[in-house]
Design a protein around this motif. Structure first.
Motif, short mmCIF file in Angstrom:
data_model
loop_
_atom_site.label_atom_id
_atom_site.label_comp_id
_atom_site.label_asym_id
_atom_site.label_seq_id
_atom_site.Cartn_x
_atom_site.Cartn_y
_atom_site.Cartn_z
N UNK A 183 24.23 49.38 30.54
CA UNK A 183 25.85 49.75 29.16
C UNK A 183 26.06 48.65 28.70
N UNK A 184 26.95 47.48 28.69
CA UNK A 184 27.32 47.37 27.91
C UNK A 184 27.03 45.90 27.34
N UNK A 185 27.58 44.44 27.97
CA UNK A 185 27.36 43.36 27.08
C UNK A 185 26.46 43.33 26.74
N UNK A 186 24.67 43.27 27.35
CA UNK A 186 24.22 43.00 27.27
C UNK A 186 23.62 43.71 25.69
N UNK A 209 27.78 56.27 37.22
CA UNK A 209 28.71 55.15 36.66
C UNK A 209 27.51 53.81 35.79
N UNK A 210 27.20 53.59 34.32
CA UNK A 210 26.96 52.98 33.84
C UNK A 210 27.25 51.34 34.12
N UNK A 211 26.72 50.04 33.85
CA UNK A 211 27.09 49.22 34.29
C UNK A 211 27.50 48.14 33.36
N UNK A 212 28.26 46.28 33.44
CA UNK A 212 28.23 45.79 32.29
C UNK A 212 27.20 44.77 32.84
N UNK A 213 26.67 43.49 32.29
CA UNK A 213 25.83 42.30 33.60
C UNK A 213 25.18 42.95 34.09
N UNK A 230 40.39 50.93 36.86
CA UNK A 230 40.85 49.11 37.33
C UNK A 230 39.96 49.62 38.44
N UNK A 231 39.29 48.83 38.73
CA UNK A 231 39.13 48.60 40.48
C UNK A 231 39.73 48.36 41.66
N UNK A 232 39.48 49.07 42.65
CA UNK A 232 40.06 48.30 43.60
C UNK A 232 38.86 47.91 44.52
N UNK A 233 38.58 46.97 45.90
CA UNK A 233 37.92 46.98 46.43
C UNK A 233 36.80 47.62 46.26
N UNK A 234 36.72 48.95 46.63
CA UNK A 234 36.32 50.22 47.20
C UNK A 234 36.90 51.32 46.94
N UNK A 235 37.59 51.86 45.85
CA UNK A 235 37.96 53.08 44.51
C UNK A 235 38.01 52.37 43.37
N UNK A 236 37.27 53.45 42.64
CA UNK A 236 37.65 53.45 40.57
C UNK A 236 38.52 54.96 40.84
N UNK A 251 30.33 47.62 42.28
CA UNK A 251 30.23 47.97 40.32
C UNK A 251 30.60 46.06 40.21
N UNK A 252 29.24 45.36 38.98
CA UNK A 252 29.76 44.88 38.40
C UNK A 252 31.70 44.80 37.57
N UNK A 253 32.07 43.61 37.98
CA UNK A 253 33.35 43.92 36.76
C UNK A 253 33.98 42.80 35.99
N UNK A 254 32.80 41.75 36.16
CA UNK A 254 33.70 40.80 35.48
C UNK A 254 33.42 40.72 33.61
N UNK A 255 33.02 41.10 33.19
CA UNK A 255 32.96 41.29 31.54
C UNK A 255 32.82 43.34 31.18
#
Length: 438
Positions: free
Chosen positions: A308-311, A406-410, A382-388, A354-358
């Protein structure tokens, strides 16, 4: 090579792979697998699948990542059709999913084989019966090379191809492979440009690497390859220009006789990530006739789940809509666990899930009482280890206990956070579970 021996080895490899896939269904569900129903502990994956539980009402806990059954099938079919239409062999990059069940579905959909990046991934593929592997990397680890040589010696039907991009690399490979019965097939990797990632920077240096290969008895030059996604300042003009360089390198090698006398039945020309496969199809369509048939090998991998993001932004189908469209197949379901103010909320999925690098995840739907509605006015900040961390506008209708989709990117950094992923139909019925090996 003895034809009967090859056929026997192939049957044995396929049987072994089928049995390994079947054993995945015999694994027991327990604490290792995030998001699965606690009351399913002790069931085999096959038994849980047969129950056809509903993702939303039958005990799954948040966060839980799900793949859309319908969209997954759509994407597999679309890329199969695309490759056939453009006369391309297809070796999708398996590092995206590291899921042997998906490897098998890709091969059933006509894939030539599976592309991989590092030795561990090859071991996974072989454990599940993959017979053709393209390693998009130079392999210089002696232990890994000896293992690959052992696989080649034991299975005449196994095809393995990897990059070479330096004379030093060739020397290391040759030293590790001395005394092995089958030569290891290699392709010279052409770099995408100065400052790009791996690969030989200039054609003259490519010739030197090819000469080094020819001087060994352990390696066999079978073609050329590279990755156009690393072209600096990539745009259609630059990517097409680099791909034409790659094709010209194959033509020059062929004219120089570099593929002659090594028992080849085809020349490999390979490229193709998930952002420019239309350019690969364009340029590879014009590869001239060479001394042997050309295996035009495309390696795109992110298409399986898309995103839902980069690609979604860079997919070639945006440029060629008449050829179809990939569909994002991932959705991460998380639950609202805190609503400290009208402008803020927190969900129980974070960097571990969740992916968060892109890109950060994209709120798509809110589910309450069995009813879904658009996630209007909600943003992941933002994201913490276990919280959005969620910013909520005045129009956001969000309560503690709501499920947030949630949709994800990468895809490559989404699959790797989950060992067992439910595959759910549109109504939430879970019809399969995908095991990953990262």
């Amino acid at each position: 090579m003895d034809v009967a021996r090859t056929a026997t080895a192939l049957r044995e490899a396929l049987l072994s792979g089928t049995e390994a896939l079947a054993r995945l269904a015999e694994d027991r569900v327990d604490h290792r697998f995030k998001g699965l129903p606690p009351d399913a502990d002790g069931l085999t994956v096959a038994e849980l699948t047969a129950q056809r539980r509903n993702l939303f009402t039958d005990g799954f806990t948040t966060p839980v990542l799900a793949l859309s059954a319908e969209r997954l099938e759509h994407n597999l079919a679309l890329m199969e059709t695309y490759a056939v239409r453009h006369g391309l062999a297809f070796a999708p990059h398996g590092k995206t999913t590291m899921a042997p069940q998906l490897f098998q579905r890709q091969i059933e959909r006509g894939a030539w084989g599976i592309t991989l990046a590092v030795p561990h991934q090859v071991r996974v593929a072989r454990a599940f019966g993959v017979q053709r592997v393209f390693l998009a990397n130079e392999l210089v680890d002696p232990a890994a090379l000896k293992w690959v040589a052992g696989e080649l010696a034991a299975d005449p039907g196994f095809r393995f191809v990897c990059y070479v991009d330096s004379v030093r690399g060739v020397e290391l490979m040759d030293a590790a492979l001395t005394g092995t019965p089958r030569p290891l097939d290699v392709v010279v990797e052409l770099a995408a440009g100065e400052g790009a990632r791996t690969g030989v920077r200039a054609e003259k240096e490519c010739a030197a690497v090819a000469d080094a290969v020819a001087a060994t008895g352990t390696l066999r030059l079978v073609g050329v390859a590279g990755y156009e996604g690393e072209v600096p300042g990539a745009d259609p003009e630059r990517v097409h220009a680099w791909l034409r360089r790659l094709v010209a390198l194959a033509v020059d090698f062929d004219k120089a006789g570099r593929f002659a006398g090594r028992g080849l039945d085809e020349i490999v020309v390979s490229a193709g990530g998930s952002a420019w496969f239309d350019a690969v199809a364009d340029v590879f369509a014009d590869i001239p006739e060479l001394s042997l048939p050309v295996l035009k090998l495309l390696r795109s991998g992110a298409y399986v789940s898309h995103d839902d993001g980069h690609y979604r932004k860079v997919t070639p189908f945006n440029r060629i809509p008449e050829e179809g469209a990939l569909e994002p197949a991932f959705r991460l379901w998380t639950q609202i666990v805190s609503r400290p103010s009208p402008a803020q909320a927190f969900a129980n999925a974070g960097k571990r899930d969740a992916a968060h690098d892109l890109d950060l995840p994209f709120p798509q739907v809110v589910r309450r009482g069995g009813v879904e509605r658009p996630a209007t006015g909600i943003e992941v900040t933002s994201l913490s280890d276990q919280h959005a961390w969620l910013a909520t506008a005045p129009e956001a209708d969000l309560e503690v206990g709501d499920w947030l989709g949630l949709g994800l990117s990468h895809p490559c950094t989404s699959f790797d956070k989950w060992q067992l992923i439910p595959v759910a139909q549109a109504d939430g019925t879970v019809v399969d579970y995908i095991r990953t090996f990262f």
